[in-house]
Motif scaffolding. Structure first.
Motif, PDB file in Angstrom:
ATOM      1  N   PRO A 242      14.607  12.000  -6.544  1.00 49.12           N
ATOM      2  CA  PRO A 242      15.795  12.464  -6.951  1.00 49.12           C
ATOM      3  C   PRO A 242      15.795  14.013  -7.460  1.00 49.12           C
ATOM      4  O   PRO A 242      16.737  14.516  -7.673  1.00 49.12           O
ATOM      5  CB  PRO A 242      15.898  11.802  -8.307  1.00 49.12           C
ATOM      6  N   GLY A 243      14.490  14.523  -7.238  1.00 42.34           N
ATOM      7  CA  GLY A 243      14.506  16.022  -7.447  1.00 42.34           C
ATOM      8  C   GLY A 243      14.690  16.820  -6.352  1.00 42.34           C
ATOM      9  O   GLY A 243      15.487  17.609  -6.379  1.00 42.34           O
ATOM     10  N   CYS A 244      14.058  16.458  -5.081  1.00 42.67           N
ATOM     11  CA  CYS A 244      14.193  17.572  -4.055  1.00 42.67           C
ATOM     12  C   CYS A 244      14.718  16.792  -2.958  1.00 42.67           C
ATOM     13  O   CYS A 244      15.327  17.272  -1.786  1.00 42.67           O
ATOM     14  CB  CYS A 244      12.993  18.092  -3.510  1.00 42.67           C
ATOM     15  N   GLY A 245      15.183  15.396  -3.059  1.00 42.69           N
ATOM     16  CA  GLY A 245      15.987  14.781  -1.950  1.00 42.69           C
ATOM     17  C   GLY A 245      15.058  14.281  -0.827  1.00 42.69           C
ATOM     18  O   GLY A 245      15.672  13.717   0.344  1.00 42.69           O
ATOM     19  N   ALA A 246      13.806  14.375  -0.894  1.00 40.43           N
ATOM     20  CA  ALA A 246      12.998  13.983   0.131  1.00 40.43           C
ATOM     21  C   ALA A 246      13.179  12.405   0.444  1.00 40.43           C
ATOM     22  O   ALA A 246      13.225  11.743  -0.491  1.00 40.43           O
ATOM     23  CB  ALA A 246      11.477  14.270  -0.169  1.00 40.43           C
TER      24      ALA A 246
ATOM     25  N   HIS B 192       0.716  -1.129  -0.016  1.00 37.90           N
ATOM     26  CA  HIS B 192       0.149  -0.030   0.095  1.00 37.90           C
ATOM     27  C   HIS B 192       0.989   1.200   0.049  1.00 37.90           C
ATOM     28  O   HIS B 192       0.689   2.204  -0.707  1.00 37.90           O
ATOM     29  CB  HIS B 192      -0.849  -0.097   1.414  1.00 37.90           C
ATOM     30  N   TRP B 193       1.964   1.204   0.789  1.00 38.35           N
ATOM     31  CA  TRP B 193       2.896   2.567   0.751  1.00 38.35           C
ATOM     32  C   TRP B 193       3.504   2.617  -0.569  1.00 38.35           C
ATOM     33  O   TRP B 193       3.536   3.962  -1.171  1.00 38.35           O
ATOM     34  CB  TRP B 193       3.859   2.241   1.914  1.00 38.35           C
ATOM     35  N   LEU B 194       3.919   1.614  -1.090  1.00 40.12           N
ATOM     36  CA  LEU B 194       4.626   1.788  -2.522  1.00 40.12           C
ATOM     37  C   LEU B 194       3.675   2.186  -3.503  1.00 40.12           C
ATOM     38  O   LEU B 194       4.217   3.110  -4.396  1.00 40.12           O
ATOM     39  CB  LEU B 194       5.118   0.475  -2.807  1.00 40.12           C
TER      40      LEU B 194
ATOM     41  N   CYS C 274       7.242  17.765  -4.706  1.00 39.30           N
ATOM     42  CA  CYS C 274       7.829  18.370  -5.583  1.00 39.30           C
ATOM     43  C   CYS C 274       7.021  17.515  -7.045  1.00 39.30           C
ATOM     44  O   CYS C 274       7.331  17.996  -8.192  1.00 39.30           O
ATOM     45  CB  CYS C 274       9.205  18.340  -6.226  1.00 39.30           C
ATOM     46  N   GLY C 275       6.477  16.536  -6.867  1.00 38.96           N
ATOM     47  CA  GLY C 275       5.870  15.646  -7.693  1.00 38.96           C
ATOM     48  C   GLY C 275       6.850  14.664  -8.717  1.00 38.96           C
ATOM     49  O   GLY C 275       6.117  14.072  -9.616  1.00 38.96           O
ATOM     50  N   ARG C 276       8.005  14.634  -8.312  1.00 41.08           N
ATOM     51  CA  ARG C 276       8.660  13.830  -9.143  1.00 41.08           C
ATOM     52  C   ARG C 276       8.683  12.336  -8.602  1.00 41.08           C
ATOM     53  O   ARG C 276       8.204  12.074  -7.595  1.00 41.08           O
ATOM     54  CB  ARG C 276      10.400  14.071  -8.909  1.00 41.08           C
ATOM     55  N   HIS C 277       8.940  11.212  -9.885  1.00 42.50           N
ATOM     56  CA  HIS C 277       8.884   9.871  -9.639  1.00 42.50           C
ATOM     57  C   HIS C 277       9.535   9.646  -8.429  1.00 42.50           C
ATOM     58  O   HIS C 277      11.000   9.750  -8.526  1.00 42.50           O
ATOM     59  CB  HIS C 277       8.915   9.101 -10.719  1.00 42.50           C
TER      60      HIS C 277
ATOM     61  N   LEU D   6      11.832   5.274   0.516  1.00 42.22           N
ATOM     62  CA  LEU D   6      11.805   5.893  -1.084  1.00 42.22           C
ATOM     63  C   LEU D   6      12.403   7.094  -0.816  1.00 42.22           C
ATOM     64  O   LEU D   6      12.556   8.057   0.026  1.00 42.22           O
ATOM     65  CB  LEU D   6      10.376   6.069  -1.404  1.00 42.22           C
ATOM     66  N   THR D   7      13.262   7.662  -2.099  1.00 42.29           N
ATOM     67  CA  THR D   7      13.886   8.961  -2.161  1.00 42.29           C
ATOM     68  C   THR D   7      13.137   9.848  -3.460  1.00 42.29           C
ATOM     69  O   THR D   7      12.898   9.077  -4.168  1.00 42.29           O
ATOM     70  CB  THR D   7      15.326   8.826  -2.198  1.00 42.29           C
TER      71      THR D   7
END
Length: 266
Positions: free
Chosen positions: A129-133, A102-104, A113-116, A126-127
């Motif tokens: 690649p756009g904002c480093g979250a 469910h989490w994935l 930021c909306g990046r994949h 999960l990370t």
């Protein structure tokens, strides 16, 4: 089972848990009554997602497959039904598998930021690649409590219950609350009863979709049960010799009842 995440390549000797959905009403595809499918006998499936869950005591790898349709020859059963029949180890594995699936599913994109998002294979994370979250699985803490008065216990029929059973009162922990404060608030809000000091008993993961239930017993202090009519339809005091239909044996609610009456046969 040892749970961890690492890069791994499936092989025919690995085992798979096959899920038909990642929603709270998830279904499990069993093979001849078996929960874990040997990968070598798994028929072709329309795969939605696959991830490594961990290793069993015999060091065999365990994978979770989320599929769009049940494999040919499988028996599809609701998650609740399978959990009710599973032993403690398989029940824990099911809870973890469904919660991670469910989490994935809901975190495919970064909420900032909306990046994949991308998987981190050294841990379940999960990370972006756009904002480093960094995104980790979130667990919702809940309390479930058995209120008692002498040899009587307070049980309720919940509006959301899929079956006409009576169970313990329960509720989500709100921001800024302790678990004990939640117990007292929920009892009063749901049935108008004032409970005394709660005593922690044990906990249970509950993957509908990602809850952790903390179980308490609490003595009655004052008031008579008056259901709120929304979440709770009925609430009554019951004695050991006149118990109603109860939740499944593996549920924390049932374990609290057995513990209170010191009766493992319940």
């Amino acid at each position: 089972m040892r749970y961890f995440s690492r890069p791994a390549v499936p092989n025919p000797d690995d085992f798979c848990l096959v899920l038909l959905s990642t929603e709270p009403q998830a279904c499990v595809c069993t093979c001849g009554g078996q929960l874990w499918w040997p990968r070598r006998v798994l028929p072709p499936v329309a795969l939605v997602r696959e991830f490594f869950l961990g290793e069993s005591a015999d060091t065999r790898a365990r994978w979770v497959l989320v599929v769009a349709q049940g494999p040919k020859g499988s028996e599809v059963q609701p998650l609740r039904s399978v959990m009710a029949q599973a032993d403690a180890m398989d029940s824990g594995a099911l809870a973890r598998a469904v919660e991670y699936a469910h989490w994935l599913e809901i975190h495919q994109f970064c909420g900032t930021c909306g990046r994949h998002t991308e998987r981190r294979f050294t841990e379940f994370a999960l990370t972006c690649p756009g904002c480093g979250a960094e995104i980790y699985p979130r667990i919702s803490p809940c309390v479930i409590m058995l209120v008692h008065r002498g040899d009587e216990i307070l049980l309720a029929r919940h509006a959301r219950s899929p079956a006409p059973v009576f169970s313990c009162l329960a509720g989500y922990v709100e921001a800024g609350e302790t678990l004990e404060e939640t117990v007292l608030r929920e009892v009063q809000e749901e049935v108008g009863v004032v409970a005394g000091t709660p005593v922690y008993v044990e906990s249970q993961p509950w993957p509908f979709p990602s809850q952790l239930m903390a179980g308490f017993c609490a003595p009655w202090k004052s008031g008579e049960p008056l259901p709120d009519g929304h979440e709770i339809l009925e609430a009554k005091w019951f004695r050991r010799d006149a118990l109603p239909a109860l939740p499944p044996a593996l549920s924390l609610a049932r374990r609290l009842i057995r513990r209170f009456y010191h009766d493992d046969s319940l």
